[in-house]
Design a protein around this motif. Structure first.
Motif, PDB file in Angstrom:
ATOM      1  N   ARG A  35     -28.891  97.024 -71.927  1.00  0.00           N
ATOM      2  CA  ARG A  35     -27.685  95.658 -71.380  1.00  0.00           C
ATOM      3  C   ARG A  35     -26.639  96.045 -70.871  1.00  0.00           C
ATOM      4  O   ARG A  35     -25.851  95.899 -69.781  1.00  0.00           O
ATOM      5  CB  ARG A  35     -28.096  94.548 -72.384  1.00  0.00           C
ATOM      6  N   ARG A  77     -22.148  86.132 -67.225  1.00  0.00           N
ATOM      7  CA  ARG A  77     -23.082  86.629 -67.789  1.00  0.00           C
ATOM      8  C   ARG A  77     -22.595  87.400 -69.289  1.00  0.00           C
ATOM      9  O   ARG A  77     -23.098  87.266 -70.204  1.00  0.00           O
ATOM     10  CB  ARG A  77     -24.032  87.476 -67.030  1.00  0.00           C
ATOM     11  N   TRP A  80     -21.561  84.763 -71.792  1.00  0.00           N
ATOM     12  CA  TRP A  80     -22.808  84.210 -72.339  1.00  0.00           C
ATOM     13  C   TRP A  80     -23.098  85.383 -73.538  1.00  0.00           C
ATOM     14  O   TRP A  80     -23.722  85.190 -74.744  1.00  0.00           O
ATOM     15  CB  TRP A  80     -23.852  84.112 -71.254  1.00  0.00           C
ATOM     16  N   HIS A  88     -18.797  92.911 -75.354  1.00  0.00           N
ATOM     17  CA  HIS A  88     -18.832  92.157 -74.373  1.00  0.00           C
ATOM     18  C   HIS A  88     -17.542  91.302 -73.917  1.00  0.00           C
ATOM     19  O   HIS A  88     -17.453  91.115 -72.817  1.00  0.00           O
ATOM     20  CB  HIS A  88     -19.842  90.995 -74.275  1.00  0.00           C
TER      21      HIS A  88
END
Length: 190
Positions: A35, A77, A80, A88
């Motif tokens: 990811r 994204r 989130w 992130h």
């Protein structure tokens, strides 16, 4: 982006190579690694596309708006995904920086940004400070632990499972470092 063509092409090559490596990292067996690599591949290829020298291929006005939409969606994204912590939050800042640069380029006549006499805008300055700090910290993290502590402890071959080249943390850190440097170069030319 605007600026001399030679450094622009070097920036395109660096970002495209980083994006390609991140695509290869997506073959990892670790889901979180895949990811993260996907988001970094998007950043690498997006940065490569935006760094193409304007003298060679000046994108139409709507392309900058497309970049802003893509990176705005990538920022949402990443935001989130940041609920769980980890790397992130940096992806949120990076995607927001790309969306910001695209909006600035879309708003400027002919795709070129002119500061006039006002100096560096506040958002650009804040992003420059953030990515400068990020590059410095990332560079320090690439130093081998043995070099930082002064130890010379060697591992016995075959004593631990060696990760695949796509799962090696130092390669992903080098990838992030190169994208941080590229982001600095793009922000400076803004």
């Amino acid at each position: 982006m605007h600026g001399p063509a030679s450094p622009g092409w070097l920036l395109v090559a660096l970002c495209a190579a980083t994006g390609a490596y991140c695509l290869l990292r997506m073959r990892s067996t670790v889901e979180e690694q895949r990811r993260t690599a996907g988001g970094e591949a998007l950043m690498g290829f997006g940065m490569a596309a935006m760094a193409v020298p304007a003298a060679v291929a000046a994108p139409p006005h709507w392309a900058w708006l497309g970049y802003a939409a893509v990176f705005g969606a990538a920022a949402l994204r990443a935001l989130w995904a940041a609920r769980g912590g980890g790397h992130h939050l940096h992806h949120v800042v990076g995607a927001c920086a790309m969306a910001y640069m695209a909006v600035v380029m879309a708003a400027s006549p002919g795709g070129h940004h002119a500061h006039g006499g006002s100096g560096v805008p506040l958002v650009t300055g804040a992003l420059l400070l953030y990515f400068t700090a990020y590059v410095l910290v990332s560079g320090v993290r690439l130093l081998p632990v043995a070099a930082m502590t002064g130890s010379t402890g060697a591992t016995v071959p075959g004593s631990a499972r060696t990760p695949g080249w796509g799962d090696r943390p130092e390669l992903s850190r080098a990838c992030r470092l190169s994208m941080g440097i590229a982001m600095l170069a793009m922000l400076v030319t803004l």
